[in-house]
Design an enzyme around this catalytic site. Sequence first.
Site, mmCIF file in Angstrom:
data_model
loop_
_atom_site.group_PDB
_atom_site.id
_atom_site.type_symbol
_atom_site.label_atom_id
_atom_site.label_comp_id
_atom_site.label_asym_id
_atom_site.label_seq_id
_atom_site.Cartn_x
_atom_site.Cartn_y
_atom_site.Cartn_z
ATOM 1 N N GLU A 19 0.825 -0.754 -0.215
ATOM 2 C CA GLU A 19 -0.293 -0.113 0.403
ATOM 3 C C GLU A 19 1.220 0.824 0.086
ATOM 4 O O GLU A 19 1.939 1.166 0.979
ATOM 5 C CB GLU A 19 -0.812 -0.086 0.953
ATOM 6 C CG GLU A 19 -1.680 1.839 1.096
ATOM 7 C CD GLU A 19 -2.699 1.656 2.373
ATOM 8 O OE1 GLU A 19 -3.396 2.188 2.323
ATOM 9 O OE2 GLU A 19 -2.429 0.315 3.405
ATOM 10 N N LYS A 57 4.222 1.293 10.720
ATOM 11 C CA LYS A 57 4.134 2.316 10.232
ATOM 12 C C LYS A 57 4.134 3.321 11.054
ATOM 13 O O LYS A 57 4.114 4.660 10.551
ATOM 14 C CB LYS A 57 3.667 2.350 8.651
ATOM 15 C CG LYS A 57 4.101 1.438 7.498
ATOM 16 C CD LYS A 57 2.799 1.243 6.699
ATOM 17 C CE LYS A 57 3.654 0.269 4.845
ATOM 18 N NZ LYS A 57 2.820 0.654 4.293
ATOM 19 N N ARG A 60 6.032 -13.635 9.103
ATOM 20 C CA ARG A 60 6.600 -12.486 9.100
ATOM 21 C C ARG A 60 7.936 -12.786 9.641
ATOM 22 O O ARG A 60 8.465 -13.474 10.606
ATOM 23 C CB ARG A 60 5.505 -11.653 9.534
ATOM 24 C CG ARG A 60 5.231 -11.310 10.825
ATOM 25 C CD ARG A 60 4.067 -10.114 11.467
ATOM 26 N NE ARG A 60 4.834 -8.750 10.557
ATOM 27 C CZ ARG A 60 3.720 -7.925 11.455
ATOM 28 N NH1 ARG A 60 2.941 -8.039 11.243
ATOM 29 N NH2 ARG A 60 4.724 -6.513 10.771
#
Length: 600
Positions: free
Chosen positions: A65, A310, A300
């Site tokens: 994104e 973020k 992950r």
Amino acid sequence: MSTNKNSALPSDVVQTSNFIRNIIDDDLATHKYTSRTWRGTPGDAAAQKNQPVDPAKIRTRFPPEPNGYLHFGHAKSILLNFNLANTYDGVCHLRFDDTNPEKEEQQFVDGIIDSVHWIGGDYKKFGKEHLYFASDYFDYFYAFAETLIEHDLAYVDSQSADEMRSTRGTLTEPGKNSPFRSRGIAENLQLFREMKAGKHAEGTHIVRAKIDMASPNINLRDPAIYRIKHAHHHRTGDKWCIYPMYAYAHPIEDALENITHSICTLEFADQRPWYDWLLAKLAEFGAINTPLPQQIEFSRLNLTYIIISKRYLKQLVDQKHVDGWDDPRMPTLIGARRRGFIPAGFKLFVERIGVSKSDSWIDLSVLEDCQREALNVCERRMAVLNPLKLIIDNYPAGQSEECFPPNHPQQPELGKRAVPFSRELWIEREDFEETPPKGYFRLFPGNMVRLRYGFVIRCIGAEKDSAGKVTAVHCEYLPETKSGTAGADSVKVKGNIHWVSVQHAYECEVRLFDRLFKVPHPGRAADANGATNFLDDLNPNAKQIITAYLEPSLKLAEAEASYQFERHGYFVADRVDSTPGKPIFNRAVTLRDGWSSGQK
């Protein structure tokens, strides 16, 4: 040869066995995807009908994104997806999931493309660049939502967000049907079209899939697929005021792009039943190409001493705890690149940690070791970071000569370079001790050492200032002991120190970077009041700026050129602040892990 600014991945492909490869091997053995057709661009079933067979044996994708810059965790995903595509004669798409207009910006799109290229992701294959945007599929998202409504598999819910939350249920209690779930198909279509036309305010309506509010999987309890958002989009402008939810858009994007293996992290495992349900329904109605993509989850990347949220990274930037997204202390790829990390180091790291379904913590030292190993190809140079003047009393004043160090001790084919030698030299302050401890083999009164690639010298004394600090060391050299000459081995010494000529040195700004946080898990420890704050764990010594003296050839270093400063570590000419003839150097990594050895 230095490691240049376009350091690429080694040509060999990752071949480490993992469960994802086993799945792909089985799919290829059963010819699962050999019947797929592909018109050369993404599209629905009608667009792909009667088109040639897809030339790609598999298709993967990296779908960021564009609401921030890529971080270390993305490096694992990029390398995994692109390497799988390369291994199996397929293609990996770079796709921007830009369905959230309030947080997305073109600067992030540009930054992500640059980082993907830098780390080695090549999305050009079969004569075409496979760069896609979810926003290009807005018409498809909308049409498919109408299709679901027409088949009574979606409805417009007019509950408030709080009301929806209260009826969703829990992990142990089923949810409750919305009072608007029984709306007729015609009314739902009309409301949805009014939403698209901008006739309703944000929060008044939302479109939900109609599945099962009693499902044990909360993700199947009528998940939201569309919301009203009167926001300007960085690519489509003000054309749309309704936007698809990520969980709805993502599987459709995969289907439109003929993705075979949609590889994501473990937190999406609970979403897979919804992913499969949605695509199965759309395929049943003839809306998308088949066979369908399959979602595969892997663990992950969890690294100690960093954060990759973020929100927290943005806080560090906004509150100026760091000097921007590309600060070399940041765990972003643009920060790593500026620091001096190279793609080959990330590739080695991903090979080393492997791919699994089990979450675990990887110590940051593993990545640092991989960078050291990859950077070992760099040419060597001499640099003095904590200077102390050395005066050779019996060397002629005004005279200089050249010494010839190898550019790389393990690569003789790289040849040697000329380094000027003169009467006054800079040495490291730690290389002299007036009263040395036991086992100290460097300079002290009466002791002899070799000036690396130069002469053997004997220390005869030192100068001090009024506070007793040593300001200069005096010595005498043995003229017959120059390295590379017949007399080089005539005198045996235990110490060997590096140096730079005072007369010829390049006086340079050098930035010593270290880990941004001083604890393995920032923000975990609570204070006396039980509160946690990751900012409390910032390492105050993560950036130090010094003035150093470098051998003169480094004055001509180009931006992003990397070298090993002997005894100190690997350094890169800063890609932002360096100017021609005046590079500034950043330390990428030390020669050994000072954290595990307790030196920090």
